[in-house]
Structure formats: C-alpha cells, structure tokens
Design a protein around this motif. Structure first.
Motif, PDB file in Angstrom:
ATOM      1  N   VAL A   6     148.024  55.748 -29.631  1.00  0.00           N
ATOM      2  CA  VAL A   6     149.392  56.029 -30.052  1.00  0.00           C
ATOM      3  C   VAL A   6     149.359  56.723 -31.407  1.00  0.00           C
ATOM      4  O   VAL A   6     148.756  56.201 -32.356  1.00  0.00           O
ATOM      5  N   PRO A   7     149.986  57.894 -31.535  1.00  0.00           N
ATOM      6  CA  PRO A   7     150.014  58.579 -32.833  1.00  0.00           C
ATOM      7  C   PRO A   7     150.734  57.739 -33.876  1.00  0.00           C
ATOM      8  O   PRO A   7     151.749  57.100 -33.580  1.00  0.00           O
ATOM      9  N   PRO A   8     150.255  57.723 -35.101  1.00  0.00           N
ATOM     10  CA  PRO A   8     150.913  56.927 -36.158  1.00  0.00           C
ATOM     11  C   PRO A   8     152.372  57.329 -36.380  1.00  0.00           C
ATOM     12  O   PRO A   8     153.217  56.465 -36.611  1.00  0.00           O
ATOM     13  N   PHE A   9     152.671  58.619 -36.286  1.00  0.00           N
ATOM     14  CA  PHE A   9     154.052  59.050 -36.508  1.00  0.00           C
ATOM     15  C   PHE A   9     154.972  58.514 -35.413  1.00  0.00           C
ATOM     16  O   PHE A   9     156.128  58.152 -35.677  1.00  0.00           O
ATOM     17  N   PHE A  10     154.463  58.433 -34.185  1.00  0.00           N
ATOM     18  CA  PHE A  10     155.271  57.860 -33.103  1.00  0.00           C
ATOM     19  C   PHE A  10     155.556  56.384 -33.369  1.00  0.00           C
ATOM     20  O   PHE A  10     156.673  55.903 -33.134  1.00  0.00           O
ATOM     21  N   LEU A  11     154.539  55.651 -33.848  1.00  0.00           N
ATOM     22  CA  LEU A  11     154.761  54.244 -34.189  1.00  0.00           C
ATOM     23  C   LEU A  11     155.805  54.108 -35.296  1.00  0.00           C
ATOM     24  O   LEU A  11     156.659  53.216 -35.259  1.00  0.00           O
ATOM     25  N   PHE A  12     155.740  55.002 -36.273  1.00  0.00           N
ATOM     26  CA  PHE A  12     156.727  54.986 -37.357  1.00  0.00           C
ATOM     27  C   PHE A  12     158.136  55.201 -36.805  1.00  0.00           C
ATOM     28  O   PHE A  12     159.083  54.495 -37.180  1.00  0.00           O
ATOM     29  N   LEU A  13     158.295  56.200 -35.918  1.00  0.00           N
ATOM     30  CA  LEU A  13     159.610  56.459 -35.329  1.00  0.00           C
ATOM     31  C   LEU A  13     160.091  55.260 -34.507  1.00  0.00           C
ATOM     32  O   LEU A  13     161.273  54.905 -34.541  1.00  0.00           O
ATOM     33  N   LEU A  14     159.174  54.638 -33.776  1.00  0.00           N
ATOM     34  CA  LEU A  14     159.550  53.492 -32.950  1.00  0.00           C
ATOM     35  C   LEU A  14     160.016  52.330 -33.815  1.00  0.00           C
ATOM     36  O   LEU A  14     161.041  51.689 -33.522  1.00  0.00           O
ATOM     37  N   ILE A  15     159.283  52.035 -34.895  1.00  0.00           N
ATOM     38  CA  ILE A  15     159.666  50.939 -35.788  1.00  0.00           C
ATOM     39  C   ILE A  15     160.987  51.261 -36.484  1.00  0.00           C
ATOM     40  O   ILE A  15     161.877  50.395 -36.597  1.00  0.00           O
ATOM     41  N   ALA A  16     161.157  52.510 -36.945  1.00  0.00           N
ATOM     42  CA  ALA A  16     162.408  52.889 -37.598  1.00  0.00           C
ATOM     43  C   ALA A  16     163.581  52.763 -36.651  1.00  0.00           C
ATOM     44  O   ALA A  16     164.662  52.280 -37.023  1.00  0.00           O
ATOM     45  N   ALA A  17     163.394  53.201 -35.402  1.00  0.00           N
ATOM     46  CA  ALA A  17     164.475  53.084 -34.422  1.00  0.00           C
ATOM     47  C   ALA A  17     164.810  51.621 -34.145  1.00  0.00           C
ATOM     48  O   ALA A  17     165.981  51.256 -33.999  1.00  0.00           O
ATOM     49  N   ALA A  18     163.778  50.773 -34.067  1.00  0.00           N
ATOM     50  CA  ALA A  18     164.017  49.351 -33.833  1.00  0.00           C
ATOM     51  C   ALA A  18     164.803  48.728 -34.981  1.00  0.00           C
ATOM     52  O   ALA A  18     165.710  47.917 -34.770  1.00  0.00           O
ATOM     53  N   VAL A  19     164.464  49.105 -36.212  1.00  0.00           N
ATOM     54  CA  VAL A  19     165.192  48.589 -37.378  1.00  0.00           C
ATOM     55  C   VAL A  19     166.647  49.042 -37.342  1.00  0.00           C
ATOM     56  O   VAL A  19     167.577  48.263 -37.597  1.00  0.00           O
TER      57      VAL A  19
END
Length: 363
Positions: A6-19
């Motif tokens: 999983v690309p780190p930027f995708f994980l960042f977007l996923l966590i930001a969206a969850a927040v």
C-alpha cells in the motif's frame, strides 16, 4: 495475484478520510446509537410487518417509525411538558429553602473563608422560577429557555427517526458490507457487531427499567414524607438514576436535607433511610439481574464501565462505556479462539463466557 504494498500517500488519504468521517458523524452519534439500539429491538417486528406487506421493507420501516412517534415520543413529550408545568412548585420550594434563614444559620457554622464562599454562591442563585429558567437571546427576539429546549428535542428526535428508518431498511445490507470490506476474517466483523448490539440493548433496557423502578420507589417515599411536588422530585430521581449507584439515592438525600431545613426532622430521617435502603437496593438488585440476562461480563466490570463511560463521554457513555469494554474483551476472546496456536498460551479472558467452541486446528 500477489498482494501489492500500500503506498504511504494512500494510507494518509485513508486515515484523513476516516478522521473527517468521524468529525461528520460525531455531532449525531447519540441519535445514530439510539437508532441502532431501537432497530435491533424492533427487528422482529419489522420482519413480521414485512411478511404482512409482501416483503416491502420500506413500508414496514415506515409503519414502525410512525409507531415510535405515536407510542414513545408522543407520550414522552406530554410527560416532559407535565413535569415542566408541575415542577415549577418543586423548583420554587428548593429556591425558597436555599434562601431561607435556616440555611443562612447553617452556613454561619462554617469557617470564615468557606462561609463567605457559600454565602456568595447562595446570593447568586435565582429566587424565582422565572429567574431560574432565564432568557435565551436569538437574532431579532428573546425566547425562553424551555422553548429552545423543545426545539432542540424535536430536532434530535427527527434525526433519530430518520436514522431508525434507514437502519431498519438497510441495516442487514450494511452489516454484510462491513463484514466484506473489513480487514478481519469473514464473519468476525459480523460477530463483533452482533455482540455490540446485544450489549447496547442490554445496557439501555436495564438502565431505563432500573431508573423507573427507583423513581417509583422514591415517589412512594416522597409521598409518605410529604415532600412538596413529589412528582417533580421523582422525575429528577429518574434522570439521576442513570448515574450508577449514587444518582437516585443522592436526590432522596437532598430532599431529606430540605425537609430537615424546613423543620421536619423525623420525616427527613425517614426519607434518608428510605433513599439509602429501598431506593439504593433497587439499583443493586434490579440492574444486575437485568444486565446479566443480555451480557456475558462480570457485574463489577459493567459497573466501572458505566461510571467510566459516563465520566469520559457524558450521558452517551452509559452505552459507550460498556460497549467499548465489551468490544475489547470480545477481541481478546476472538484472538484466543482464532489466532492462538495453543489454548494454554493465552489465559482465559475474565468476565467473558468460556463456552465458545474453539475451531479445530489445521494440519
């Protein structure tokens, strides 16, 4: 096909969206939680109505939502209006007692620093019901706090009814979707959600029934002790009884103190004993019996989960506290059952039933 990193930027977007989703849901969490609990309770009724209406889930959910308005919210609104109307005398009695010479004499026994603080606090208290209700300013006009409270109640009730309707119509599909997209193994998310539904239902029902029993027991004591406006004090007792162990009895003790201050010492002694023994015993007997019927957690764990949830999250913590603790214990039990290579490596989880069958080990 091999699993891609999983690309780190995708994980960042996923966590930001969850927040951000959490921030969107947070203002409505009480309504959503109450809707989920009601939907779980009314699920058998919804299934029966669907059979009557030829499988039309939307029609069945609409009928149930209408029945909730007529059977629950309607009488509740009438009861609240009656309590507010009849409670004016009770509030005035409390205010008159606090401003009475007897209270001033009692305060005079305090040390000088504490005496001055107490006198200032009493002096800042309102003297009439109108002062206690206050005025709330809105653009262009001034309305009473009771009108604002009524509007807020209607707003949150509508949100809860909308959430209830969609939970009834799409609840099963949502659980299935969550089970598929969850990173847990198939069936584990559904198991956790089923346990959460059982716990939340048990907590809400047991708390409401216990509070009602304590309020009725307290009402008998208020009538015998001839407390002014007994219905008002019984209503306050019902609300305070949601605080485990201390809420209902504390209201009875306050009423007893008011009787003592106003010159009724024997009735005050009776009411204090009644509140500590009869009203308090109802909480210690009724709630554990009810709560154990729907939960597989030790009563002491439930007690501290209720208090901790109430302190951390406010009123919604009465459900959220035990729900979080139960979810944690269920995850530990699931790990023990599904991921531990040998049973003896992980001890049994305290407070969780041990009769869950362990899956057979793979060769």
């Amino acid at each position: 096909m091999s699993e891609r990193p999983v690309p780190p930027f995708f994980l960042f977007l996923l966590i930001a969206a969850a927040v951000l989703v959490g921030l969107v849901i947070a203002p409505m969490i009480r309504e959503l939680l109450l809707a989920v609990v009601l939907a779980s309770v009314l699920r058998p009724v919804h299934t029966r109505l669907m059979a009557w209406f030829g499988g039309r889930s939307v029609v069945a959910a609409g009928v149930i939502t209408l029945l909730v308005v007529v059977i629950i919210l309607g009488p509740l609104a009438m009861l609240v209006a009656k309590i507010i109307r009849d409670g004016a005398d009770g509030v005035q009695f409390v205010l008159n007692t606090l401003h009475s010479p007897q209270v001033a004499n009692l305060v005079g026994w305090l040390p000088e620093s504490a005496r001055d603080t107490a006198l200032d606090a009493i002096g800042n208290l309102p003297r009439t019901v109108d002062e206690a209700m206050g005025q709330v300013s809105v653009p262009g006009k001034t309305v009473s706090a009771s009108v604002v409270a009524t509007g807020s109640f209607l707003y949150h009730s509508v949100l809860m009814l909308i959430a209830l309707f969609f939970t009834l119509t799409h609840g099963d599909a949502l659980v299935t979707w969550l089970d598929k997209v969850s990173p847990l193994a198939p069936g584990q998310t559904r198991e956790l959600l089923a346990n959460a539904k059982k716990v939340s239902f048990s907590i809400v029902v047991s708390t409401i029934i216990t509070s009602a029993v304590q309020a009725l027991a307290a009402l008998v004591g208020y009538l015998i002790a001839q407390v002014p406006s007994p219905l008002f004090f019984a209503s306050v007792t019902f609300i305070a009884a949601f605080i485990p162990a201390i809420g209902a009895g504390l209201v009875a003790l306050v009423a007893a103190a008011l009787l003592a201050i106003t010159g009724h010492p024997y009735m005050a002694i009776f009411l204090a004993g009644w509140g500590l023994i009869v009203v308090g015993l109802a909480d210690n007997v009724v709630k554990p019996l009810l709560i154990r019927r729907g939960m597989e957690i030790h009563g002491a764990v439930v007690f501290f989960a209720l208090l901790g949830g109430l302190a951390a999250f406010g009123a919604i913590g009465l459900v959220a506290g035990p729900l979080i603790v139960s979810m944690f214990l269920s995850l530990l039990a699931m790990y023990h059952r599904d991921f531990s290579p040998q049973k003896h490596q992980v001890p049994e989880v305290p407070g969780v039933a041990e009769d869950q069958p362990a899956p057979s080990s793979s060769p």
